[in-house]
Scaffold this motif. Structure first.
Motif, PDB file in Angstrom:
ATOM      1  N   ASN A 140     -56.556  -9.834  33.885  1.00  0.00           N
ATOM      2  CA  ASN A 140     -56.460  -8.500  33.290  1.00  0.00           C
ATOM      3  C   ASN A 140     -55.098  -8.240  32.646  1.00  0.00           C
ATOM      4  O   ASN A 140     -54.707  -7.101  32.440  1.00  0.00           O
ATOM      5  N   ILE A 187     -54.923  -4.743  31.054  1.00  0.00           N
ATOM      6  CA  ILE A 187     -56.245  -4.279  30.635  1.00  0.00           C
ATOM      7  C   ILE A 187     -56.686  -3.223  31.638  1.00  0.00           C
ATOM      8  O   ILE A 187     -56.717  -3.481  32.843  1.00  0.00           O
ATOM      9  N   VAL A 188     -56.985  -2.035  31.156  1.00  0.00           N
ATOM     10  CA  VAL A 188     -57.382  -0.954  32.057  1.00  0.00           C
ATOM     11  C   VAL A 188     -58.789  -0.479  31.715  1.00  0.00           C
ATOM     12  O   VAL A 188     -59.241  -0.616  30.576  1.00  0.00           O
ATOM     13  N   GLY A 189     -59.465   0.063  32.715  1.00  0.00           N
ATOM     14  CA  GLY A 189     -60.864   0.451  32.478  1.00  0.00           C
ATOM     15  C   GLY A 189     -61.217   1.834  32.966  1.00  0.00           C
ATOM     16  O   GLY A 189     -62.371   2.244  32.918  1.00  0.00           O
ATOM     17  N   GLY A 190     -60.233   2.600  33.423  1.00  0.00           N
ATOM     18  CA  GLY A 190     -60.549   3.931  33.949  1.00  0.00           C
ATOM     19  C   GLY A 190     -60.844   4.930  32.850  1.00  0.00           C
ATOM     20  O   GLY A 190     -60.520   4.722  31.688  1.00  0.00           O
ATOM     21  N   GLY A 191     -61.484   6.032  33.253  1.00  0.00           N
ATOM     22  CA  GLY A 191     -61.848   7.001  32.219  1.00  0.00           C
ATOM     23  C   GLY A 191     -61.887   8.428  32.705  1.00  0.00           C
ATOM     24  O   GLY A 191     -61.519   8.752  33.802  1.00  0.00           O
ATOM     25  N   ASP A 242     -65.830   4.925  32.807  1.00  0.00           N
ATOM     26  CA  ASP A 242     -64.791   4.701  33.820  1.00  0.00           C
ATOM     27  C   ASP A 242     -64.802   3.264  34.335  1.00  0.00           C
ATOM     28  O   ASP A 242     -64.230   2.973  35.365  1.00  0.00           O
ATOM     29  N   ASN A 243     -65.477   2.383  33.601  1.00  0.00           N
ATOM     30  CA  ASN A 243     -65.500   0.975  34.032  1.00  0.00           C
ATOM     31  C   ASN A 243     -65.719   0.076  32.819  1.00  0.00           C
ATOM     32  O   ASN A 243     -66.322   0.489  31.825  1.00  0.00           O
ATOM     33  N   LEU A 244     -65.203  -1.155  32.923  1.00  0.00           N
ATOM     34  CA  LEU A 244     -65.286  -2.078  31.778  1.00  0.00           C
ATOM     35  C   LEU A 244     -66.689  -2.642  31.545  1.00  0.00           C
ATOM     36  O   LEU A 244     -67.110  -2.762  30.395  1.00  0.00           O
ATOM     37  N   ARG A 273     -68.595  -0.440  29.380  1.00  0.00           N
ATOM     38  CA  ARG A 273     -67.980  -0.431  28.047  1.00  0.00           C
ATOM     39  C   ARG A 273     -68.476  -1.615  27.215  1.00  0.00           C
ATOM     40  O   ARG A 273     -68.731  -1.488  26.018  1.00  0.00           O
ATOM     41  N   THR A 282     -62.053  -5.360  35.575  1.00  0.00           N
ATOM     42  CA  THR A 282     -61.063  -4.979  36.582  1.00  0.00           C
ATOM     43  C   THR A 282     -61.828  -4.565  37.829  1.00  0.00           C
ATOM     44  O   THR A 282     -63.003  -4.191  37.739  1.00  0.00           O
TER      45      THR A 282
END
Lengths: 91, 248
Positions: free
Chosen positions: A57, A87-91, B128-130, B133, B179
């Motif tokens: 990541n 690399i981030v995936g939060g939202g 909120d997650n890859l 996405r 992640t």
């Protein structure tokens, strides 16, 4: 082998004595990161897994361009600037 | 055709050079799907509704929890326990009655993603997650729909705009990296910044003004308040978009 600058992300600066930029030597991205770890051993766990691979990541950029797919093997030269991009995936 | 009310409501943005009544009419005709009803979705949906995007579909299957309220500003104390899409739709309708809001209480999966985005002009990635996405990235590419990526972690934010077949996609940049799916740290100002950037990109794309955030991943370091960019190229061997050709 000349001086290369590594910009340290804010969330990792506690491992570099709060330094935003660290100067390293190396002819590849991998050598530069190893020199970074030599100066600041706490960075090792931030960048590398137990088997020594760069975490998946993390993207290393050289002068703003992704080092993928070479990553650690990518050649660098004096004056280059590296960035560590999480690399981030939060939202 | 804009009504007298709309001309007054959107007067200040119609004044922007290159925007005009024509731009406002484009916004009115636009159909945008926002994937997610939380931190990124809150600012992006608020500003898209305020700008007069004609139709917004919000997809999320979560319920509002107390721990959401530090950042998911569409949801309030009174909404705890409600479906997020209902809470969001209520606020957005009150903000702008002229915008059609559709609330879809579903989890986005490989099985339904294509159907969910079908018929829409743009997809906003407010997930909120890859893994989800990547599903959206692929579906948007397959249906030739521009995709507006955003992601956050703590004070860190990312954003990028993807034009199918023309620019680097999410897979080109991240190569399927995921992640850990765990509770992540975040403060509301980070999705506020990134969600607003996504909304700005959507508006610019629809109206046809400015330069888009394509082939560059915007990196926002909120702690030092520094914005940098990662230049990226369309990967001809990309699993998601390699077959679409276009410029590298």
């Amino acid at each position: 082998m000349g001086i290369i600058k590594i910009n340290i992300p804010a969330y990792m600066q506690s491992f570099t004595n709060n330094m935003e930029v660290v100067e390293v030597n190396g002819s590849t991205v991998g050598e530069c990161l190893n020199h970074l770890v030599k100066q600041f051993p706490g960075m090792k766990k931030q960048l590398f897994s137990k088997n020594g691979n760069l975490f998946e990541n993390i993207i290393i950029s050289v002068n703003g361009e992704s080092a993928y797919p070479e990553q650690l093997a990518k050649p660098v030269k004096e004056g280059d600037e590296l960035n560590i991009v999480l690399i981030v995936g939060g939202g | 055709m804009l009504t007298t009310n709309e001309l007054e409501r959107y007067d200040r943005q119609i004044m922007i050079k290159g925007f005009g009544e024509e731009g406002q009419e484009k916004l009115k005709r636009a159909r945008v799907i926002i994937a997610g009803g939380g931190g990124l979705s809150s600012p992006s949906s608020i500003y898209l509704a305020a700008a007069g995007v004609g139709m917004i579909r919000i997809v999320d299957n979560d319920k509002v929890e107390l721990s959401n309220l530090n950042r998911q500003v569409l949801h309030w104390d009174k909404d705890i326990g409600r479906r997020k899409v209902d809470s969001a739709a209520e606020k957005l309708k009150k903000l702008n009655e002229g915008v059609e809001i559709e609330a879809i209480d579903e989890m986005i999966t490989e099985a339904n993603v294509s159907q969910l985005v079908a018929g829409f002009d743009l997809v906003v990635d407010a997930m909120d997650n890859l893994p989800t996405r990547y599903l959206l990235n692929k579906a948007a590419l397959e249906k030739d729909i521009p995709f507006f990526h955003g992601a956050v972690y703590g004070f860190e934010g990312r954003a990028m705009t993807i034009i199918p077949g023309k620019t680097a996609c999410l897979e080109c940049v991240y190569h399927g990296t995921t992640t850990p799916e765990e509770k992540f740290p975040v403060i509301g100002v980070t999705p506020a910044i990134i969600g607003c950037i996504q909304a700005a990109e959507v508006i610019k794309y629809i109206v046809g003004i400015g330069e888009l955030l394509t082939n560059r991943l915007l990196i926002c370091d909120g702690l030092n308040l520094k914005f940098t960019e990662l230049k990226v190229k369309k990967d001809p061997n990309c699993k998601h978009c390699g077959h679409l050709g276009g410029k590298e």
